[in-house]
Design an enzyme around this catalytic site. Structure first.
Site: not given
Ligand code: CMP
Length: 141
Positions: A11, A51, A59, A87, A93, A104, A114, A117, A128
């Site tokens: 990211k 997304y 969010f 994972r 996450t 992460r 984070n 992805h 994807e």
């Molecule tokens: P990712 O694996 O890219 O898939 C969806 C993304 O949403 C996740 O990682 C996070 O980076 C993001 N995400 C999930 N929860 C929140 C949150 N509460 N605020 C902001 N981003 C979020």
């Protein structure tokens, strides 16, 4: 178990911190083969498309603004049991909840920024990977 493919995205936050090399090195150490890789910057519309499953989440705006603010690196990876193993290597996450040594934990700042992805299932991995690498099924591993 079987050989699977998964999509990794490094990211904007991790690319800005110049962690591309460290992350790819770690993934190779963990037994992942790079099937396809490229650096690009998403438009806001492309981030919203990728997304779309999260479009009703509070969010969503923050997530798509973040993902389109600067370049990302997208990687199609292959390995035995790739979805679950990837994972495990990236961790939870929320970097604050991720296990020590996970990517992460090492490179993420918060649940939004984070660092990485990863696909969550074989079907989503296929969709994807196709989002970024149309025709990927014909690529060699
Ligand atoms: P990712 O694996 O890219 O898939 C969806 C993304 O949403 C996740 O990682 C996070 O980076 C993001 N995400 C999930 N929860 C929140 C949150 N509460 N605020 C902001 N981003 C979020």
């Amino acid at each position: 178990m079987s050989v699977q493919r998964t999509l990794s995205i490094i990211k904007p936050d991790a690319v800005e911190k110049q962690k591309i090399g460290a992350i790819v090195a770690r993934l190779e150490q963990e037994g992942f083969r790079v099937v396809a890789l490229k650096k690009l910057q998403l438009s806001l519309a492309q981030a919203e498309g990728f997304y779309a499953v999260h479009s009703a989440r509070p969010f969503f705006g923050e997530l798509t603004q973040f993902m389109s603010r600067s370049p990302i690196v997208v990687i199609a990876l292959e390995r035995e049991d790739a979805i679950a193993k990837y994972r495990e290597v990236i961790g939870a996450t929320d970097p604050a909840k991720a296990a020590d040594g996970t990517l992460r934990k090492l490179y993420g700042a918060n649940v939004g920024e984070n660092a990485l992805h990863g696909s969550d299932a074989v079907d989503t991995a296929k969709a994807e990977i196709a989002y970024f690498f149309p025709g990927y099924e014909t690529l060699g591993g």
